[in-house]
Design a protein around this motif. Sequence first.
Motif, short mmCIF file in Angstrom:
data_model
loop_
_atom_site.label_atom_id
_atom_site.label_comp_id
_atom_site.label_asym_id
_atom_site.label_seq_id
_atom_site.Cartn_x
_atom_site.Cartn_y
_atom_site.Cartn_z
N VAL A 163 45.56 -18.87 80.48
CA VAL A 163 45.66 -19.25 79.08
C VAL A 163 44.46 -18.67 78.34
O VAL A 163 43.32 -18.78 78.80
CB VAL A 163 45.68 -20.78 78.93
N LEU A 164 44.73 -18.04 77.22
CA LEU A 164 43.68 -17.42 76.41
C LEU A 164 43.51 -18.20 75.11
O LEU A 164 44.47 -18.40 74.37
CB LEU A 164 44.05 -15.97 76.09
N ILE A 165 42.27 -18.63 74.82
CA ILE A 165 41.98 -19.29 73.55
C ILE A 165 40.93 -18.46 72.81
O ILE A 165 40.15 -17.73 73.42
CB ILE A 165 41.46 -20.73 73.74
N ALA A 166 40.94 -18.55 71.49
CA ALA A 166 40.00 -17.76 70.69
C ALA A 166 39.83 -18.40 69.32
O ALA A 166 40.69 -19.16 68.85
CB ALA A 166 40.49 -16.32 70.54
N CYS A 178 44.98 -20.03 69.09
CA CYS A 178 43.82 -20.05 68.21
C CYS A 178 43.32 -21.49 68.12
O CYS A 178 44.13 -22.41 67.91
CB CYS A 178 44.20 -19.54 66.82
N ILE A 179 42.04 -21.69 68.26
CA ILE A 179 41.50 -23.05 68.26
C ILE A 179 41.36 -23.62 66.85
O ILE A 179 41.20 -24.83 66.69
CB ILE A 179 40.12 -23.11 68.96
N ASN A 225 37.03 -28.18 68.29
CA ASN A 225 38.33 -27.51 68.25
C ASN A 225 38.73 -26.93 69.60
O ASN A 225 39.93 -26.88 69.93
CB ASN A 225 38.31 -26.41 67.18
N ILE A 226 37.76 -26.48 70.39
CA ILE A 226 38.09 -26.03 71.75
C ILE A 226 38.62 -27.20 72.56
O ILE A 226 39.66 -27.10 73.24
CB ILE A 226 36.86 -25.41 72.44
N ALA A 227 37.92 -28.32 72.51
CA ALA A 227 38.35 -29.50 73.28
C ALA A 227 39.74 -29.95 72.85
O ALA A 227 40.60 -30.25 73.70
CB ALA A 227 37.34 -30.63 73.10
N ASN A 228 39.99 -30.00 71.55
CA ASN A 228 41.30 -30.45 71.06
C ASN A 228 42.41 -29.50 71.47
O ASN A 228 43.50 -29.93 71.86
CB ASN A 228 41.27 -30.58 69.53
N THR A 229 42.14 -28.20 71.39
CA THR A 229 43.15 -27.21 71.76
C THR A 229 43.50 -27.29 73.23
O THR A 229 44.67 -27.32 73.62
CB THR A 229 42.65 -25.78 71.42
N VAL A 230 42.48 -27.37 74.06
CA VAL A 230 42.71 -27.41 75.52
C VAL A 230 43.37 -28.72 75.93
O VAL A 230 44.22 -28.74 76.83
CB VAL A 230 41.36 -27.19 76.25
#
Length: 355
Positions: A304-307, A326-327, A346-351
Motif C-alpha cells: 500500500v502506498l500513501i503520500a 492520499c493522506i 492524517n497518516i494515522a487516520n488514513t492507515v
Amino acid sequence: MKTAKRIIVAIDSFKGCLTSKEANQAASTGILQSTPDAKVTAIPVSDGGEGWLEAFQSALDGTLVDVVVRDPLMRPIMAQYLTRDDTAVIEIAKASGLTLLTPEERNPMVATSYGTGQLVVDAVRRGCKHLIVGLGGSATSDCGIGMLRAIIDKFSKNGVWDDVRSFDGIHFTIATDVTNPLCGENGAAHVFAPQKGATGEMTASLEARARLFAEKSALHFGYDRQHMPGAGAAGGLGYAFLQYLNADCRSGIDLLLEAICFNKLLEDADMVITGEGAADRQTLMGKLPFGILQRAKTRHVPVVLIAGRVSDRQQLLDAGFAQVECINPRALSTEEAVKPETATRNIANTVRLLC
C-alpha cells in the motif's frame, strides 16, 4: 486460532515535515487503532538522501562519530557519520546539505562540498575500509571539487591528487536514486542547480565549469566517467566519487533493504505500507517506494502506498501497488498539510481505514 496480521511499515520522510521514523510511528498508531493485535515492524528508510544515516543506524546498530566540519559556506558545524567494524556510512547532507542554509543563503556558485570531504577523511583516518555514502539533499553544485580539496589538504604533501596514497585499498559505494550524468540538459547543473538557488546565468556557468573539470580530469586519468549513471548526483559529487575514488554506484534503497534483510522480513508479512511526500509517475523511476514494491512482489506481499500528494494514480496501480491513497483531504491547504502535527494525524487516520 486466527494468526495476528503482520504488517511492515517502511515510509520515506515527508521532506520538511516528518522524518521516516516519525511517519512510521504515525502509521503504526493507525494500524493498532484499527487492528490492536497486529504485529507491526517499522523500518526507517531512505534512498540516500534525508534520513540515510538514521536508517542505517537502525539497521546496523553502529556507532555515531561526531566531527567538526565546514558547512556549504565554510562555517564550522558538528556533523556525524556511522561506523561499524571497518565500514563507515556517510550522509552528505549532514555536512553539505541544503537544509543547513537559509533560503537567502542558497547559492551553488559558492556552496562547497568541503565538509563531506572532511567526513571521508575522518573515516579513513579511523581505519574504515568501506565507505557507503548517501548522495542526496546537497546544497552544492561543485562537482565534488570541495570534497577532493579536503582530502588533498589532509593527505597530500604537495597539494596535488597524485600524492594521495592513503586511499589505496579503500572501497567506496555511493547510494543514489539519481541516474543523471554530470553534464548536458539532464546533468547536475540544468536539472538540480535551480533547486539550490541558481539563476539561469548561474546554471550556464555551473555547466561550463563542470564540463571543463571533466575534460581536465579525463586527460589526467585517461578515462572519463562523467556519463555514468549517478555522476550528476548531489551537484556532481557522484562524479568525483566515480572518477577520483573509483566508487561503485548502487540504488540507495537496494543497499538499505539488503542491510536490513528485507527479503527475510517479507516471508511472514501480510502487507507492506510504504509512502513518500508526493507520489506520481516519477515514483516508478527507482524511488524508494518502487524499490520496496519490487521486492515485495517477488514474495506476493501486497504493498500500500500513501503520500501527501498523489498524481498518476492509475499508473501506480498498474505498476503493482495494491492501493494508492492520499493522506490529505481535498480541501486542506498546503500550508496546513505540511505541519508535522497535521501530517501525523492524517497518516494515522488514513492507515487506520486501510487496515
